[in-house]
Design a protein around this motif. Structure first.
Motif, PDB file in Angstrom:
ATOM      1  N   LEU A 199       0.581  -1.036   0.177  1.00  0.00           N
ATOM      2  CA  LEU A 199      -0.027   0.107   0.200  1.00  0.00           C
ATOM      3  C   LEU A 199       1.043   1.390   0.075  1.00  0.00           C
ATOM      4  N   THR A 200       0.382   2.427  -1.040  1.00  0.00           N
ATOM      5  CA  THR A 200       0.867   3.492  -0.868  1.00  0.00           C
ATOM      6  C   THR A 200       0.929   4.193   0.718  1.00  0.00           C
ATOM      7  N   ARG A 236      -0.818   6.966   2.393  1.00  0.00           N
ATOM      8  CA  ARG A 236      -1.968   7.833   1.934  1.00  0.00           C
ATOM      9  C   ARG A 236      -2.510   6.464   2.414  1.00  0.00           C
ATOM     10  N   GLU A 237      -2.840   5.243   1.003  1.00  0.00           N
ATOM     11  CA  GLU A 237      -3.398   4.066   1.748  1.00  0.00           C
ATOM     12  C   GLU A 237      -3.257   3.138   2.843  1.00  0.00           C
ATOM     13  N   ARG A 238      -1.874   3.031   3.852  1.00  0.00           N
ATOM     14  CA  ARG A 238      -2.298   2.612   4.818  1.00  0.00           C
ATOM     15  C   ARG A 238      -2.685   3.319   6.205  1.00  0.00           C
ATOM     16  N   HIS A 263     -10.128   5.873  -1.792  1.00  0.00           N
ATOM     17  CA  HIS A 263      -9.347   4.867  -1.414  1.00  0.00           C
ATOM     18  C   HIS A 263      -9.198   3.816  -0.501  1.00  0.00           C
ATOM     19  N   ALA A 273      -9.266   1.435  -3.365  1.00  0.00           N
ATOM     20  CA  ALA A 273      -8.223   0.932  -3.469  1.00  0.00           C
ATOM     21  C   ALA A 273      -7.192   0.095  -1.948  1.00  0.00           C
ATOM     22  N   VAL A 274      -7.730   0.123  -1.548  1.00  0.00           N
ATOM     23  CA  VAL A 274      -6.737  -0.785  -0.475  1.00  0.00           C
ATOM     24  C   VAL A 274      -7.671  -2.211  -0.102  1.00  0.00           C
ATOM     25  N   LYS A 331      -6.292  -3.916  -3.303  1.00  0.00           N
ATOM     26  CA  LYS A 331      -4.743  -4.340  -3.101  1.00  0.00           C
ATOM     27  C   LYS A 331      -5.014  -5.457  -1.489  1.00  0.00           C
TER      28      LYS A 331
END
Length: 232
Positions: free
Chosen positions: A155-156, A158-160, A189, A192-193, A196
């Motif tokens: 994760l990026t 921001r995603e974390r 977001h 996306a999270v 992933k």
């Protein structure tokens, strides 16, 4: 108004939940029924949230959950449980339940939990949180514990951060407020999270966040009083 349906085999339980939720000005119980009538009732009433007994004599709550989750416009489903229904919890989580509430949940917490569910959050009563997580991990459903660190690394930053808020049980509007983002951006977001992480739902993602150490100690956020709070 948040539209709620209550599915339980005991009329007394249904009446009690209807009375409690009826005290909230923004919640309307549009239907209540036993498990055998659940799917037809939900189709007719179109609730936003369904409170579903996990164990009923006439039909399995898990079977009702599966049937509701494949409807064209499925409602958010939270399972009503007792301490002696532990063996059903991990299966309900894998089946897409958005939360777990004990039948003797405090009335104010119940109202907050329904608001959280309607706002896209997840709720885990503190009385069942450890059982849900432990059962889910031991069953290997999605295997979040062995893969949590690896999945989180993908994760990026921001995603974390978004995942950490999911782990605290926050709904999208609350995450948007905390991060200073538009709700639509948070929604992207979150999508996306979850993607992933292998297509998990929000409760499963919250477990990943917990196992990966993203949820601050002392802030379990997974009870109806803190698992999302009031998303309005």
């Amino acid at each position: 108004m948040i539209r709620v349906a209550v599915v339980d085999d005991e009329q007394l339980v249904r009446s009690g939940l209807r009375m409690i939720l009826g005290t909230a000005g923004d919640i309307e119980v549009v239907a209540d029924c036993g498990g055998g009538e659940a799917v037809d009732t939900v189709l007719a009433a179109a609730p936003d949230v369904v409170l579903l007994d996990i164990r009923m004599p006439d039909v399995s709550g898990l079977a009702v959950l599966r049937a509701l989750r494949v409807l064209p416009t499925p409602p958010v489903v939270a399972m009503l449980t007792t301490f002696d229904a532990d063996e059903y919890l991990s299966a309900a989580l894998s089946g897409g339940a958005a939360g777990f509430l004990l039948k003797d949940t405090d009335p104010e917490q119940l109202v907050r939990a329904v608001r959280t569910l309607a706002g896209g959050g997840s709720v885990l009563d503190p009385g069942v949180t450890r059982t849900v997580i432990g059962g889910y991990l031991s069953a290997g459903a999605g295997a979040p514990e062995p893969t949590a660190a690896e999945a989180v690394r993908a994760l990026t930053p921001r995603e974390r951060e978004v995942l950490a808020h999911l782990g605290a049980g926050l709904a999208n509007p609350q995450i948007a407020e905390r991060m200073g983002l538009a709700p639509s951006t948070v929604k992207d977001h979150v999508r996306a999270v979850l993607g992933k992480l292998g297509g998990l739902n929000r409760v499963q993602a919250a477990i990943v966040a917990d196992r990966a150490g993203l949820v601050p100690a002392g802030r379990p956020g997974t009870g109806p009083g803190g698992a999302g709070g009031d998303p309005r």
